[in-house]
Enzyme design. Sequence first.
Site, short mmCIF file in Angstrom:
data_model
loop_
_atom_site.label_atom_id
_atom_site.label_comp_id
_atom_site.label_asym_id
_atom_site.label_seq_id
_atom_site.Cartn_x
_atom_site.Cartn_y
_atom_site.Cartn_z
N GLY A 1 164.61 51.72 131.44
CA GLY A 1 165.73 52.57 131.83
C GLY A 1 166.86 52.58 130.83
O GLY A 1 167.71 53.46 130.86
N GLU A 2 166.89 51.64 129.93
CA GLU A 2 167.98 51.51 128.97
C GLU A 2 167.77 52.45 127.78
O GLU A 2 166.73 52.41 127.13
CB GLU A 2 168.06 50.06 128.50
N ALA A 3 168.78 53.27 127.50
CA ALA A 3 168.67 54.28 126.44
C ALA A 3 168.38 53.65 125.07
O ALA A 3 167.61 54.20 124.29
CB ALA A 3 169.94 55.11 126.38
N LYS B 1 166.68 50.94 124.40
CA LYS B 1 165.27 50.54 124.34
C LYS B 1 164.40 51.77 124.13
O LYS B 1 163.46 51.75 123.33
CB LYS B 1 164.86 49.82 125.62
N ILE B 2 164.69 52.83 124.86
CA ILE B 2 163.92 54.07 124.71
C ILE B 2 164.03 54.58 123.28
O ILE B 2 163.04 54.97 122.66
CB ILE B 2 164.40 55.14 125.70
#
Length: 181
Positions: free
Chosen positions: A125-127, A129-130
């Site tokens: 969910g963390e931008a 990480k994405i």
Amino acid sequence: AAKGRSSAEHGAAAVEGFERKRQQQQELETGWLKFNLKPWDGLEYLAARHHLSSPLEPAEVAAFLHAHASRLDKTVIGDLLGREREYKGGFCARVLEAYIDALDFSGLRIDEAIRHFLAGFRLPGEAQKIDRMMEKFAERYGSRAGVLSLARSRADPFESERISLRYCRSNEALVAASGLS
């Protein structure tokens, strides 16, 4: 008498082999469970029992994630692959690279390649990480497909996020259309 004895020895060896295989399967199942709760604990448990090398090797962990994806929590895999570069001395970043390197994107359009890439885990969910994950994907896809890498082209720094959002939306639509939700 010698024949009977060799038959008994053969039977004992077969039982021993079966027991060894059963123990290995139980260890794997415990390792999967530990991984799903705390990935690092699961990996260390499996290394201690010689299912993975010790010290852990990124390529071997990536191969493990691919081989056992059906038994591992996809959210946990995504969190592990998306860890910051500094975590565990960069180990997870190297696992991400090896994970992507193990995938074959040849002949795939970008949308098909993204689906193939994301099939084994759920995006965290963390931008940040994405972004890390999609940047690595873009580097590999671009180098293998012979096209300009999205990660190298910073004309639009949010392109990878838009791609992942489009993937999520299309994946949700596919699930809804299939009646699996």
